[in-house]
Write a protein that holds these residues in place. Structure first.
Motif, short mmCIF file in Angstrom:
data_model
loop_
_atom_site.label_atom_id
_atom_site.label_comp_id
_atom_site.label_asym_id
_atom_site.label_seq_id
_atom_site.Cartn_x
_atom_site.Cartn_y
_atom_site.Cartn_z
N UNK A 173 0.80 -1.23 -0.24
CA UNK A 173 -0.11 0.01 0.11
C UNK A 173 0.86 1.32 -0.08
N UNK A 174 0.92 2.08 -1.06
CA UNK A 174 1.61 3.24 -1.20
C UNK A 174 0.99 4.47 -0.59
N UNK A 175 -0.12 4.31 0.11
CA UNK A 175 -0.52 5.47 0.69
C UNK A 175 -0.06 6.01 1.90
N UNK A 176 -0.28 7.21 2.24
CA UNK A 176 0.37 7.87 3.59
C UNK A 176 -0.49 7.44 4.67
N UNK A 177 0.17 7.20 5.86
CA UNK A 177 -0.46 6.68 7.08
C UNK A 177 -1.55 7.66 7.39
N UNK A 178 -2.76 7.09 7.89
CA UNK A 178 -3.61 7.99 8.42
C UNK A 178 -3.95 8.27 9.75
N UNK A 209 1.44 15.59 0.12
CA UNK A 209 0.12 14.93 -0.28
C UNK A 209 0.13 13.93 -0.98
N UNK A 210 1.39 13.62 -1.72
CA UNK A 210 1.54 12.54 -2.88
C UNK A 210 1.52 11.14 -2.19
N UNK A 211 1.05 10.19 -2.86
CA UNK A 211 1.21 8.79 -2.25
C UNK A 211 2.70 8.35 -2.50
N UNK A 212 3.12 7.42 -1.72
CA UNK A 212 4.71 6.99 -1.93
C UNK A 212 5.20 6.57 -3.10
N UNK A 213 4.36 6.26 -4.11
CA UNK A 213 4.71 6.16 -5.50
C UNK A 213 5.05 7.29 -6.15
N UNK A 222 10.86 4.85 8.85
CA UNK A 222 11.11 6.23 9.69
C UNK A 222 10.04 6.27 10.51
N UNK A 223 8.55 5.91 10.04
CA UNK A 223 7.53 6.36 10.70
C UNK A 223 7.15 5.35 11.99
N UNK A 224 7.73 4.05 11.85
CA UNK A 224 7.38 3.18 12.89
C UNK A 224 7.63 3.63 14.10
N UNK A 225 8.73 4.27 14.69
CA UNK A 225 8.76 4.67 16.21
C UNK A 225 7.58 5.91 16.43
N UNK A 244 9.58 3.99 -0.42
CA UNK A 244 8.57 3.49 0.33
C UNK A 244 9.05 2.84 1.77
N UNK A 245 9.89 2.02 1.52
CA UNK A 245 10.50 1.23 2.56
C UNK A 245 11.11 2.31 3.54
N UNK A 246 11.71 3.22 3.11
CA UNK A 246 12.47 4.07 4.12
C UNK A 246 11.35 4.88 4.88
#
Length: 167
Positions: free
Chosen positions: A2-7, A103-107, A158-161, A152-154
């Motif tokens: 899923x390439x969407x930004x986290x909600x 605002x762009x998705x990760x792709x 980076x958002x996990x913590x 996308x992986x990076x």
């Protein structure tokens, strides 16, 4: 994938975490790698400059990118100023359209990152060429493609913590 930004809402990013990410990326430059492996490894410092400029523009801007670029020049023992020039141009271009890019998705972001990584590598090649080095072949730009594929992986890592637990 899923390439969407986290909600969900994210916790604030600590300055220590940003510093730690750059220290790790600069240490990766010091690792003794097998001959030829640097032909495909992306510039992790550049990826972090772009990531933090996009997601924390008040903390990582052009001046900080320039300073980190000087550190990268020292660590990688390359021509002094080439990374600083490339990183500050990359940060500037991210900051120009930061509100749109976030605002762009990760792709879509990965495509922008590809163009910026190619531009930064081109700037470094031109800087070396201006002092008499030969122009690199097309293989020189392969790390930019790999960096864009890793974007996308990076971003997810980076958002996990900083994710808040849902109750």
């Amino acid at each position: 994938m899923n390439y969407d930004r986290p909600q969900e809402l994210l916790k604030p990013v600590k300055r220590r975490f940003i510093t730690l990410t750059f220290v790790i990326a600069l240490m990766l430059e010091l690792l003794p790698l097998p001959q030829g492996s640097n032909r495909w490894l992306p510039d992790f410092v550049a990826l972090l400059i772009l990531y933090w400029s996009l997601n924390q523009p008040r903390r990582i801007g052009i001046g900080m990118a320039f300073g980190i670029g000087l550190l990268a020049d020292v660590v990688s023992t390359s021509m002094f100023g080439q990374h600083a020039l490339a990183y500050s141009v990359g940060a500037y271009l991210i900051l120009l359209r930061q509100q749109q890019l976030v605002m762009f998705n990760l792709g879509q972001q990965a495509l922008v990152i590809l163009v910026l990584m190619l531009l930064m590598q081109l700037l470094m090649a031109i800087a070396r060429w201006s002092l008499g080095a030969t122009l690199p072949g097309l293989g020189y730009f392969l790390p930019a493609l790999i960096g864009a594929l890793l974007w996308p992986l990076l971003t997810k890592l980076m958002l996990l913590p900083y994710r808040r637990e849902r109750h």
